[in-house]
Design a protein around this motif. Structure first.
Motif, mmCIF file in Angstrom:
data_model
loop_
_atom_site.group_PDB
_atom_site.id
_atom_site.type_symbol
_atom_site.label_atom_id
_atom_site.label_comp_id
_atom_site.label_asym_id
_atom_site.label_seq_id
_atom_site.Cartn_x
_atom_site.Cartn_y
_atom_site.Cartn_z
ATOM 1 N N ALA A 53 16.554 -2.940 -33.144
ATOM 2 C CA ALA A 53 15.940 -2.975 -31.813
ATOM 3 C C ALA A 53 14.450 -3.271 -31.910
ATOM 4 O O ALA A 53 13.910 -4.087 -31.142
ATOM 5 C CB ALA A 53 16.170 -1.648 -31.097
ATOM 6 N N LEU A 54 13.779 -2.641 -32.864
ATOM 7 C CA LEU A 54 12.339 -2.865 -33.028
ATOM 8 C C LEU A 54 12.046 -4.291 -33.487
ATOM 9 O O LEU A 54 11.039 -4.885 -33.078
ATOM 10 C CB LEU A 54 11.761 -1.852 -34.015
ATOM 11 C CG LEU A 54 11.690 -0.405 -33.507
ATOM 12 C CD1 LEU A 54 11.310 0.543 -34.635
ATOM 13 C CD2 LEU A 54 10.700 -0.283 -32.350
ATOM 14 N N ARG A 55 12.924 -4.846 -34.321
ATOM 15 C CA ARG A 55 12.750 -6.253 -34.712
ATOM 16 C C ARG A 55 12.846 -7.158 -33.494
ATOM 17 O O ARG A 55 12.061 -8.098 -33.334
ATOM 18 C CB ARG A 55 13.804 -6.657 -35.747
ATOM 19 C CG ARG A 55 13.491 -6.245 -37.168
ATOM 20 C CD ARG A 55 14.297 -7.049 -38.178
ATOM 21 N NE ARG A 55 15.732 -6.913 -37.975
ATOM 22 C CZ ARG A 55 16.486 -6.011 -38.587
ATOM 23 N NH1 ARG A 55 15.941 -5.155 -39.429
ATOM 24 N NH2 ARG A 55 17.785 -5.953 -38.364
ATOM 25 N N GLU A 56 13.814 -6.878 -32.638
ATOM 26 C CA GLU A 56 14.011 -7.713 -31.453
ATOM 27 C C GLU A 56 12.917 -7.497 -30.408
ATOM 28 O O GLU A 56 12.718 -8.346 -29.533
ATOM 29 C CB GLU A 56 15.396 -7.440 -30.856
ATOM 30 C CG GLU A 56 16.531 -7.874 -31.786
ATOM 31 C CD GLU A 56 17.915 -7.596 -31.222
ATOM 32 O OE1 GLU A 56 18.013 -7.298 -30.012
ATOM 33 O OE2 GLU A 56 18.894 -7.676 -31.991
ATOM 34 N N LEU A 57 12.218 -6.374 -30.514
ATOM 35 C CA LEU A 57 11.107 -6.087 -29.597
ATOM 36 C C LEU A 57 9.751 -6.359 -30.248
ATOM 37 O O LEU A 57 8.721 -5.916 -29.738
ATOM 38 C CB LEU A 57 11.170 -4.625 -29.141
ATOM 39 C CG LEU A 57 12.372 -4.234 -28.281
ATOM 40 C CD1 LEU A 57 12.388 -2.734 -28.038
ATOM 41 C CD2 LEU A 57 12.367 -4.987 -26.956
ATOM 42 N N SER A 58 9.773 -7.071 -31.360
ATOM 43 C CA SER A 58 8.527 -7.405 -32.052
ATOM 44 C C SER A 58 7.584 -8.142 -31.103
ATOM 45 O O SER A 58 7.978 -9.077 -30.410
ATOM 46 C CB SER A 58 8.832 -8.286 -33.268
ATOM 47 O OG SER A 58 7.649 -8.679 -33.913
ATOM 48 N N GLY A 59 6.345 -7.688 -31.072
ATOM 49 C CA GLY A 59 5.380 -8.257 -30.137
ATOM 50 C C GLY A 59 5.255 -7.441 -28.871
ATOM 51 O O GLY A 59 4.222 -7.484 -28.196
ATOM 52 N N GLU A 60 6.316 -6.689 -28.536
ATOM 53 C CA GLU A 60 6.277 -5.803 -27.369
ATOM 54 C C GLU A 60 5.903 -4.377 -27.757
ATOM 55 O O GLU A 60 5.169 -3.698 -27.040
ATOM 56 C CB GLU A 60 7.646 -5.760 -26.675
ATOM 57 C CG GLU A 60 8.078 -7.026 -25.992
ATOM 58 C CD GLU A 60 9.409 -6.830 -25.273
ATOM 59 O OE1 GLU A 60 9.527 -5.847 -24.507
ATOM 60 O OE2 GLU A 60 10.321 -7.642 -25.497
ATOM 61 N N ILE A 61 6.452 -3.925 -28.897
ATOM 62 C CA ILE A 61 6.294 -2.530 -29.310
ATOM 63 C C ILE A 61 5.891 -2.470 -30.775
ATOM 64 O O ILE A 61 6.436 -3.192 -31.615
ATOM 65 C CB ILE A 61 7.610 -1.750 -29.099
ATOM 66 C CG1 ILE A 61 7.898 -1.596 -27.605
ATOM 67 C CG2 ILE A 61 7.554 -0.381 -29.779
ATOM 68 C CD1 ILE A 61 9.253 -1.001 -27.306
ATOM 69 N N GLU A 62 4.933 -1.609 -31.069
ATOM 70 C CA GLU A 62 4.545 -1.323 -32.455
ATOM 71 C C GLU A 62 4.813 0.153 -32.718
ATOM 72 O O GLU A 62 4.192 1.024 -32.110
ATOM 73 C CB GLU A 62 3.071 -1.644 -32.684
ATOM 74 C CG GLU A 62 2.631 -1.424 -34.120
ATOM 75 C CD GLU A 62 1.191 -1.844 -34.352
ATOM 76 O OE1 GLU A 62 0.649 -1.494 -35.412
ATOM 77 O OE2 GLU A 62 0.612 -2.507 -33.463
#
Length: 221
Positions: A28-37
């Motif tokens: 999920a974090l990979r797919e939200l890269s740029g949105e969430i750190e």
């Protein structure tokens, strides 16, 4: 600009759903890269704090603790194995598998946070237990994981040969139990929100985006 989130993952090394939950979160974090750190910290939780070092037969343990039948255990293991494969993790459940004490593993994970390599060590410990059928209470197996992720082996051995971090780990375990966390994985977001269990990737994405939206709304008030 990516929105920062503090994630505390309360989990145990011998919890298969903790593997599933993290691998889903990771995707999920990979797919939200740029949105969430995300700033991830692994927090200790022992499913079986009184387990002796020699461990216990896994089937006997699950029958005694949960009342599971052998058929139910095997079906559950098959389902977990499939979920793991879909997320890129290999489970190798054995008929003669054992459950072990994980306290020393948690002491090393606490130390690894200071060393900046906690997640790599956690994943190595998951692999040790679930893929390689190793023993997370055995010093030589733990040190192999330490070496595999590039942490200083002699420093880790000194910790295992002492009671270093034992009190701190117990304090943390008590803290999270005082928050009525009795099931893992529990992922605490920004000390306020929580996700419990090994959810699908889309569930994590939706929840993380909802938290970011609430953060942004609060900041705008």
């Amino acid at each position: 600009m990516a929105h920062p989130l503090k994630l505390d993952i309360v989990s145990d090394v011998s919890c298969p759903w903790c593997v599933i939950g993290y691998k889903s979160l990771e995707q999920a974090l990979r797919e939200l890269s740029g949105e969430i750190e995300a700033d991830i910290t692994w927090q200790p939780f022992e499913l079986n704090p009184n387990m002796p070092l020699e461990g216990q037969d896994i089937h006997q343990h699950l029958q005694e603790k949960y009342g599971s039948t052998l058929k139910q255990i095997d079906e559950n293991h098959q389902m977990i194995t499939q979920r793991g494969a879909e997320l890129g993790f290999q489970f190798n459940f054995q008929q003669n598998g054992r459950i072990y004490n994980t306290f020393d593993a948690h002491r090393l994970l606490h130390w690894a946070r200071y060393e900046g390599n906690q997640t790599d060590l956690k994943l190595a410990l998951f692999k040790l237990y679930f893929t390689d059928n190793g023993n997370p209470s055995k010093q030589s197996d733990l040190l192999k994981c330490v070496e595999r992720v590039g942490l200083p082996v002699e420093a880790a051995k000194a910790i295992l040969d002492s009671d270093e971090y034992a009190e701190r780990v117990r304090e943390k375990e008590q803290h999270f139990r005082s928050l009525e966390i009795n099931s893992v994985p529990t992922i605490i977001i920004n000390d306020h929100y929580s996700i419990v269990g090994g959810h699908p990737v889309e569930t994590f994405k939706t929840t993380l985006r909802e938290v970011v939206s609430e953060d942004n709304s609060s900041a705008g008030q």
